[in-house]
Design a protein around this motif. Sequence first.
Motif, PDB file in Angstrom:
ATOM      1  N   ILE A  66       5.952  -0.056  -6.487  1.00  0.00           N
ATOM      2  CA  ILE A  66       4.852  -1.014  -6.310  1.00  0.00           C
ATOM      3  C   ILE A  66       5.052  -1.805  -5.023  1.00  0.00           C
ATOM      4  O   ILE A  66       4.139  -1.928  -4.206  1.00  0.00           O
ATOM      5  CB  ILE A  66       4.741  -1.970  -7.519  1.00  0.00           C
ATOM      6  N   VAL A  67       6.259  -2.342  -4.840  1.00  0.00           N
ATOM      7  CA  VAL A  67       6.526  -3.184  -3.671  1.00  0.00           C
ATOM      8  C   VAL A  67       6.397  -2.385  -2.377  1.00  0.00           C
ATOM      9  O   VAL A  67       5.669  -2.775  -1.451  1.00  0.00           O
ATOM     10  CB  VAL A  67       7.923  -3.846  -3.768  1.00  0.00           C
ATOM     11  N   PHE A  68       7.074  -1.255  -2.292  1.00  0.00           N
ATOM     12  CA  PHE A  68       7.122  -0.538  -1.018  1.00  0.00           C
ATOM     13  C   PHE A  68       5.849   0.242  -0.722  1.00  0.00           C
ATOM     14  O   PHE A  68       5.400   0.269   0.426  1.00  0.00           O
ATOM     15  CB  PHE A  68       8.384   0.326  -0.930  1.00  0.00           C
ATOM     16  N   ASP A  69       5.253   0.879  -1.718  1.00  0.00           N
ATOM     17  CA  ASP A  69       3.968   1.549  -1.461  1.00  0.00           C
ATOM     18  C   ASP A  69       2.885   0.536  -1.118  1.00  0.00           C
ATOM     19  O   ASP A  69       2.054   0.769  -0.241  1.00  0.00           O
ATOM     20  CB  ASP A  69       3.536   2.401  -2.659  1.00  0.00           C
ATOM     21  N   SER A  70       2.887  -0.612  -1.797  1.00  0.00           N
ATOM     22  CA  SER A  70       1.912  -1.661  -1.474  1.00  0.00           C
ATOM     23  C   SER A  70       2.104  -2.155  -0.041  1.00  0.00           C
ATOM     24  O   SER A  70       1.125  -2.384   0.675  1.00  0.00           O
ATOM     25  CB  SER A  70       2.021  -2.826  -2.465  1.00  0.00           C
ATOM     26  N   ALA A  71       3.361  -2.302   0.382  1.00  0.00           N
ATOM     27  CA  ALA A  71       3.624  -2.724   1.767  1.00  0.00           C
ATOM     28  C   ALA A  71       3.090  -1.683   2.751  1.00  0.00           C
ATOM     29  O   ALA A  71       2.522  -2.042   3.793  1.00  0.00           O
ATOM     30  CB  ALA A  71       5.121  -2.940   1.979  1.00  0.00           C
ATOM     31  N   LEU A  72       3.237  -0.410   2.408  1.00  0.00           N
ATOM     32  CA  LEU A  72       2.721   0.640   3.291  1.00  0.00           C
ATOM     33  C   LEU A  72       1.198   0.623   3.346  1.00  0.00           C
ATOM     34  O   LEU A  72       0.604   0.886   4.392  1.00  0.00           O
ATOM     35  CB  LEU A  72       3.229   2.011   2.838  1.00  0.00           C
ATOM     36  N   VAL A  73       0.557   0.302   2.228  1.00  0.00           N
ATOM     37  CA  VAL A  73      -0.905   0.196   2.207  1.00  0.00           C
ATOM     38  C   VAL A  73      -1.346  -1.036   2.994  1.00  0.00           C
ATOM     39  O   VAL A  73      -2.265  -0.962   3.821  1.00  0.00           O
ATOM     40  CB  VAL A  73      -1.440   0.155   0.752  1.00  0.00           C
ATOM     41  N   LEU A  74      -0.701  -2.169   2.755  1.00  0.00           N
ATOM     42  CA  LEU A  74      -1.082  -3.411   3.431  1.00  0.00           C
ATOM     43  C   LEU A  74      -0.837  -3.351   4.938  1.00  0.00           C
ATOM     44  O   LEU A  74      -1.513  -4.044   5.707  1.00  0.00           O
ATOM     45  CB  LEU A  74      -0.357  -4.598   2.805  1.00  0.00           C
ATOM     46  N   SER A  75       0.096  -2.514   5.367  1.00  0.00           N
ATOM     47  CA  SER A  75       0.362  -2.350   6.804  1.00  0.00           C
ATOM     48  C   SER A  75      -0.483  -1.223   7.409  1.00  0.00           C
ATOM     49  O   SER A  75      -0.266  -0.851   8.562  1.00  0.00           O
ATOM     50  CB  SER A  75       1.847  -2.069   7.032  1.00  0.00           C
TER      51      SER A  75
END
Length: 182
Positions: A66-75
Amino acid sequence: MKKVLLIVWFLAYKVAWLSCVLGGGVYGYPILGGVPMLIWVAVWIAMQSNRRQLLYTSVVSLLYGIVFDSALVLSDTMIFPPASQTGTPSPLWMMILWLGFGAIYEKSLGFLKERWILLFIIGAVGGPMAYLGGVNMEALEIGRTKTDFVVLIGLEWAIALPLLMWYSQRHASADTRKSMAV
């Protein structure tokens, strides 16, 4: 667990995985697409002797994803199709994939205990390959450059595999100590 039964379970995992990717990512049923994987995870964990360890490892895997995939989406490194969205940066079907991966992690990669560099390399190469497979299936898109996409997902998975192994081993040794004390 007998080898034939284990092979059947791994095949069932792959079917559940495909349901998440196709149902959730490609055809736009992000909740329904994840149901087979949720069922698989529940039954798989219930059948194992180390249920608590598998459940905890699955939850850690889920939170990490959740944390890392979300960061990839948000970036804007990766983009999920609008039909697969569930109101979170990383869609529900993708979160369920991380949960399933955590449940099967020990059986699929447990033979690599203490081989941290190999886990790092497998994550750095295998993670981007899996996500590029998702791109080819049109379950997600490359947002920035392909190089950014591959490097950042490679880094995500190069950290994930050793981290999950460390956590799984740490939790397994804690369970062993508790059972020996009884």
